[in-house]
Each structure stands twice: as C-alpha cells, then as structure tokens.
Scaffold this motif. Structure first.
Motif, PDB file in Angstrom:
ATOM      1  N   TYR A  56      19.428  70.598  67.441  1.00  0.00           N
ATOM      2  CA  TYR A  56      18.888  71.232  68.641  1.00  0.00           C
ATOM      3  C   TYR A  56      19.562  70.659  69.882  1.00  0.00           C
ATOM      4  N   ASP A  57      19.933  71.541  70.792  1.00  0.00           N
ATOM      5  CA  ASP A  57      20.647  71.110  71.999  1.00  0.00           C
ATOM      6  C   ASP A  57      19.722  70.608  73.106  1.00  0.00           C
ATOM      7  N   GLY A  58      18.408  70.725  72.898  1.00  0.00           N
ATOM      8  CA  GLY A  58      17.454  70.245  73.889  1.00  0.00           C
ATOM      9  C   GLY A  58      17.147  71.240  74.991  1.00  0.00           C
ATOM     10  N   HIS A  59      17.817  72.390  74.985  1.00  0.00           N
ATOM     11  CA  HIS A  59      17.642  73.360  76.068  1.00  0.00           C
ATOM     12  C   HIS A  59      17.301  74.777  75.603  1.00  0.00           C
ATOM     13  N   SER A  60      17.829  75.191  74.477  1.00  0.00           N
ATOM     14  CA  SER A  60      17.662  76.573  74.025  1.00  0.00           C
ATOM     15  C   SER A  60      16.201  76.911  73.763  1.00  0.00           C
ATOM     16  N   ASN A  61      15.836  78.130  74.150  1.00  0.00           N
ATOM     17  CA  ASN A  61      14.497  78.646  73.891  1.00  0.00           C
ATOM     18  C   ASN A  61      14.659  79.822  72.925  1.00  0.00           C
ATOM     19  N   TYR A  62      14.200  79.652  71.706  1.00  0.00           N
ATOM     20  CA  TYR A  62      14.385  80.670  70.674  1.00  0.00           C
ATOM     21  C   TYR A  62      13.235  81.655  70.594  1.00  0.00           C
ATOM     22  N   PHE A  63      12.200  81.436  71.393  1.00  0.00           N
ATOM     23  CA  PHE A  63      11.046  82.320  71.379  1.00  0.00           C
ATOM     24  C   PHE A  63      11.429  83.672  71.974  1.00  0.00           C
ATOM     25  N   VAL A  64      11.097  84.732  71.260  1.00  0.00           N
ATOM     26  CA  VAL A  64      11.320  86.091  71.735  1.00  0.00           C
ATOM     27  C   VAL A  64       9.991  86.818  71.624  1.00  0.00           C
ATOM     28  N   LYS A  95      15.627  67.554  49.999  1.00  0.00           N
ATOM     29  CA  LYS A  95      17.033  67.179  50.115  1.00  0.00           C
ATOM     30  C   LYS A  95      17.363  66.290  51.304  1.00  0.00           C
ATOM     31  N   CYS A  96      16.478  66.286  52.340  1.00  0.00           N
ATOM     32  CA  CYS A  96      16.886  65.641  53.588  1.00  0.00           C
ATOM     33  C   CYS A  96      15.951  64.547  54.098  1.00  0.00           C
ATOM     34  N   GLY A  97      14.642  64.656  53.875  1.00  0.00           N
ATOM     35  CA  GLY A  97      13.734  63.629  54.375  1.00  0.00           C
ATOM     36  C   GLY A  97      12.436  64.210  54.905  1.00  0.00           C
ATOM     37  N   ASP A  98      11.570  63.315  55.364  1.00  0.00           N
ATOM     38  CA  ASP A  98      10.233  63.697  55.824  1.00  0.00           C
ATOM     39  C   ASP A  98      10.289  64.604  57.052  1.00  0.00           C
ATOM     40  N   ILE A  99       9.421  65.611  57.022  1.00  0.00           N
ATOM     41  CA  ILE A  99       9.388  66.634  58.066  1.00  0.00           C
ATOM     42  C   ILE A  99       8.113  66.517  58.899  1.00  0.00           C
ATOM     43  N   GLU A 100       8.266  66.654  60.206  1.00  0.00           N
ATOM     44  CA  GLU A 100       7.128  66.709  61.125  1.00  0.00           C
ATOM     45  C   GLU A 100       6.578  68.133  61.205  1.00  0.00           C
ATOM     46  N   SER A 101       7.488  69.129  61.367  1.00  0.00           N
ATOM     47  CA  SER A 101       7.044  70.518  61.485  1.00  0.00           C
ATOM     48  C   SER A 101       8.175  71.485  61.188  1.00  0.00           C
ATOM     49  N   VAL A 102       7.765  72.710  60.833  1.00  0.00           N
ATOM     50  CA  VAL A 102       8.693  73.820  60.634  1.00  0.00           C
ATOM     51  C   VAL A 102       8.191  74.960  61.521  1.00  0.00           C
ATOM     52  N   THR A 103       9.078  75.521  62.330  1.00  0.00           N
ATOM     53  CA  THR A 103       8.720  76.634  63.205  1.00  0.00           C
ATOM     54  C   THR A 103       9.599  77.825  62.867  1.00  0.00           C
ATOM     55  N   ILE A 104       8.952  78.956  62.588  1.00  0.00           N
ATOM     56  CA  ILE A 104       9.669  80.202  62.327  1.00  0.00           C
ATOM     57  C   ILE A 104       9.561  81.057  63.594  1.00  0.00           C
ATOM     58  N   TYR A 105      10.686  81.417  64.176  1.00  0.00           N
ATOM     59  CA  TYR A 105      10.697  82.288  65.360  1.00  0.00           C
ATOM     60  C   TYR A 105      10.790  83.728  64.863  1.00  0.00           C
ATOM     61  N   ARG A 106       9.646  84.272  64.484  1.00  0.00           N
ATOM     62  CA  ARG A 106       9.555  85.543  63.757  1.00  0.00           C
ATOM     63  C   ARG A 106      10.159  86.740  64.479  1.00  0.00           C
ATOM     64  N   HIS A 107      10.132  86.756  65.785  1.00  0.00           N
ATOM     65  CA  HIS A 107      10.627  87.917  66.523  1.00  0.00           C
ATOM     66  C   HIS A 107      12.050  87.733  67.031  1.00  0.00           C
ATOM     67  N   ASN A 108      12.649  86.597  66.737  1.00  0.00           N
ATOM     68  CA  ASN A 108      14.028  86.362  67.151  1.00  0.00           C
ATOM     69  C   ASN A 108      14.949  87.112  66.189  1.00  0.00           C
ATOM     70  N   PRO A 109      15.774  88.029  66.687  1.00  0.00           N
ATOM     71  CA  PRO A 109      16.617  88.838  65.810  1.00  0.00           C
ATOM     72  C   PRO A 109      17.662  88.027  65.036  1.00  0.00           C
ATOM     73  N   GLN A 110      17.912  86.804  65.463  1.00  0.00           N
ATOM     74  CA  GLN A 110      18.884  85.964  64.769  1.00  0.00           C
ATOM     75  C   GLN A 110      18.264  85.221  63.584  1.00  0.00           C
ATOM     76  N   GLY A 111      16.945  85.357  63.392  1.00  0.00           N
ATOM     77  CA  GLY A 111      16.292  84.696  62.265  1.00  0.00           C
ATOM     78  C   GLY A 111      16.251  83.189  62.405  1.00  0.00           C
ATOM     79  N   VAL A 112      15.818  82.696  63.538  1.00  0.00           N
ATOM     80  CA  VAL A 112      15.842  81.270  63.833  1.00  0.00           C
ATOM     81  C   VAL A 112      14.652  80.545  63.192  1.00  0.00           C
ATOM     82  N   VAL A 113      14.974  79.423  62.545  1.00  0.00           N
ATOM     83  CA  VAL A 113      13.979  78.517  61.987  1.00  0.00           C
ATOM     84  C   VAL A 113      14.321  77.127  62.501  1.00  0.00           C
ATOM     85  N   SER A 114      13.308  76.410  62.986  1.00  0.00           N
ATOM     86  CA  SER A 114      13.507  75.058  63.485  1.00  0.00           C
ATOM     87  C   SER A 114      12.744  74.081  62.594  1.00  0.00           C
TER      88      SER A 114
END
Length: 85
Positions: free
Chosen positions: A64-72, A14-33
């Motif tokens: 992405y705001d360039g600062h947030s660290n979603y790793f838990v 739906k959106c275009g070519d992707i470089e990478s997908v990161t799943i932050y598995r231990h983040n309780p908010q369910g973050v995917v980048s």
C-alpha cells in the motif's frame, strides 16, 4: 464472504498473521487489501501472490502506498444492465 475467507486462508497460510482483509466490492479493478501484523509478512505476500491467477484473472500485488483510496461508491444500474442480468 467466500472471497474474504479464501484470501484470508491463502495469505495467512503462506505469509503470516493477518489483522484484516478488506474487499472493495464496487471497485471495477477487483481490489482486495490484506493488513498483516508484520511488515515482512506483507512483503512476502507481494512476492508470493504477484502474477498468480485467481478466478481467471492475474493478480497484481503491491504494498500500500499510504495514499490511494480504493473505495468506490455503488452506482445505480441502468435499465439495460438490469435486463442483461
């Protein structure tokens, strides 16, 4: 691996070519980048995905705001949590 494949397929189609997908598995908010090759693809992804429902939860999509660290760090389960599993 299934979540990553689903996100990659949906976003790339739906959106275009992707470089990478990161799943932050231990983040309780369910973050995917999702990192796109082009900035306009990322902007389109936010437009397409924000507010949609996935797995019974409403998606909040933003650039992405360039600062947030979603790793838990993974925390150890308590005995009570282990019993409830």
């Amino acid at each position: 691996a299934e979540l990553e494949a689903d996100v990659r397929s949906e976003c790339q189609t739906k959106c275009g070519d992707i470089e990478s997908v990161t799943i932050y598995r231990h983040n309780p908010q369910g973050v995917v980048s999702v990192l796109f090759r082009l900035p306009q693809s990322a902007a389109k992804c936010v437009s397409v995905m924000h507010g949609r429902w996935f797995g019974g939860k409403q998606i909040e999509a933003d650039l992405y705001d360039g600062h947030s660290n979603y790793f838990v760090k993974r925390r150890e389960e308590t005995e009570e949590e282990q019993r409830q599993r």
